[in-house]
Design a protein around this motif. Structure first.
Motif, short mmCIF file in Angstrom:
data_model
loop_
_atom_site.label_atom_id
_atom_site.label_comp_id
_atom_site.label_asym_id
_atom_site.label_seq_id
_atom_site.Cartn_x
_atom_site.Cartn_y
_atom_site.Cartn_z
N VAL A 251 1.12 -2.14 6.51
CA VAL A 251 1.01 -1.91 7.94
C VAL A 251 -0.47 -1.86 8.31
N ALA A 252 -0.75 -1.99 9.58
CA ALA A 252 -2.14 -1.99 10.04
C ALA A 252 -2.20 -1.49 11.47
N GLY A 253 -3.39 -1.14 11.90
CA GLY A 253 -3.61 -0.75 13.29
C GLY A 253 -4.00 -1.99 14.10
N GLU B 7 -7.08 -2.36 8.59
CA GLU B 7 -6.34 -1.65 7.54
C GLU B 7 -7.33 -1.25 6.47
N MET B 8 -6.84 -0.91 5.26
CA MET B 8 -7.74 -0.30 4.28
C MET B 8 -7.78 -0.99 2.92
N GLU B 9 -7.16 -2.15 2.77
CA GLU B 9 -7.10 -2.78 1.44
C GLU B 9 -7.39 -4.28 1.39
N ASP C 196 0.43 0.98 14.57
CA ASP C 196 -0.25 1.84 15.54
C ASP C 196 -1.35 1.03 16.20
N ARG D 66 -11.37 3.87 6.02
CA ARG D 66 -11.16 4.85 7.09
C ARG D 66 -9.85 4.55 7.79
N PHE D 67 -9.08 5.57 8.04
CA PHE D 67 -7.91 5.41 8.90
C PHE D 67 -8.42 5.54 10.32
N ILE D 68 -8.37 4.47 11.08
CA ILE D 68 -8.95 4.47 12.43
C ILE D 68 -7.95 5.10 13.39
N ARG E 92 0.70 -8.08 7.73
CA ARG E 92 0.74 -6.66 8.11
C ARG E 92 1.59 -6.49 9.35
N ALA F 51 0.82 -1.22 0.00
CA ALA F 51 0.00 0.00 0.00
C ALA F 51 0.85 1.26 0.00
N PHE G 280 4.14 7.45 12.89
CA PHE G 280 3.70 6.57 11.80
C PHE G 280 4.77 6.53 10.69
#
Ligand code: SAH
Length: 255
Positions: free
Chosen positions: A79-81, A194-196, A219, A172-174, A215, A11, A229
């Motif tokens: 990467v992911a939250g 994450e977003m994808e 964060d 959405r970026f949480i 991932r 990403a 980040f």
């Protein structure tokens, strides 16, 4: 016989830069505004591409890779939250299944179910996932080999772990504790957000192309989500990605 290439999707640009240097005979073309690099890695043809951010961008990229490059499989890195308690910054999450947390066609369909698919969860390929897990475990056994330990300590990463399970995606970026908590309540099994991933999983499901994803947790998807980040991506995630996928490709060559 020509081998169908393995697609590696990321990403973010930083993650792909290291990979591009590792690939032999790299040749970059433009496809729909994306740079696609073809080459060989550990004796296998690969296609590297930046998916860009979000579900639409990721789905378009995956579809183009399948239609235009006839890729044999797709692996996604990024990467992911972290969502579930115990999923900390610096850990890795290997997805066993994906779901779109922002899909909601209720009351026509149950919340989060993808209309006309009769499902909300899209599983990843078991064999690829298993091999990614092994590679991730090998990398995290000795993070100092790849990353400056001082940097890890400054970013408060202590003993990074590998998790595997449900990862959820949405556009959405949480980055608030409130949103992160509401996601956890709604989806207690979700390890990371994450977003994808779920978009690529759906495309791969449509085409019958094996898919796996890993991932690095950048964060905790809460009020501190934007802290460091950028630094994390540069100094930790991109290095893990190169090491992890290098190991993964090498292992498959010797398998
Ligand atoms: N500030 C960054 C934002 C990137 S969006 C920038 O300007 O580039 C975040 C990317 O990382 C997405 O590709 C997404 O998949 C992933 N991600 C990491 N943490 C996330 C979170 N807390 N919520 C959603 N996506 C997250």
């Amino acid at each position: 016989m020509t081998m169908r290439p393995i697609a590696i999707m990321g990403a973010m640009q930083e993650e792909l830069l290291g990979l591009k240097h590792a690939v032999q005979g790299a040749h970059t073309i433009n496809m729909g505004g994306r740079q696609v690099t073809t080459g060989n890695w550990h004796g296998h043809p690969v296609v590297l591409v930046l998916s860009r951010i979000g579900k639409v961008a990721a789905a378009t990229t995956a579809t183009a890779l399948i239609e235009r490059f006839d890729v044999a499989e797709i692996v996604f890195t990024g990467v992911a939250g972290g969502l579930a308690p115990g999923v900390h910054v610096g850990d890795m999450v290997v997805a066993t299944e994906f779901l779109q947390h922002d899909m909601d066609a209720s009351p026509l369909f149950p919340p989060m179910e993808v209309p006309l698919y009769d499902r909300a969860h899209f599983p990843t390929d078991t064999t690829m996932t298993q091999r990614l897990k092994l590679a991730a475990t090998a990398i995290l056994k000795n993070p100092a080999q790849w990353i400056d330990m001082e940097v890890l300590h400054e970013l408060q990463v202590h003993t990074p772990k590998v998790h595997s399970g449900l990862v959820v995606s949405g556009d959405r970026f949480i980055s608030t504790s409130q949103e992160s908590q509401s996601l956890q309540q709604r989806l207690p099994q979700a390890l990371a957000v994450e977003m994808e991933g779920a978009a690529v999983a759906q495309v791969c499901h449509d085409y019958g192309v094996p898919f796996a994803a890993v991932r690095t947790i950048s964060d905790r998807a809460d009020d501190t989500a934007t802290t460091d980040f950028t630094r994390f991506i540069h100094e930790v995630a991109s290095r893990y990605t190169s090491a992890l996928l290098g190991t993964w490709m090498a292992n498959r060559a010797s398998a």
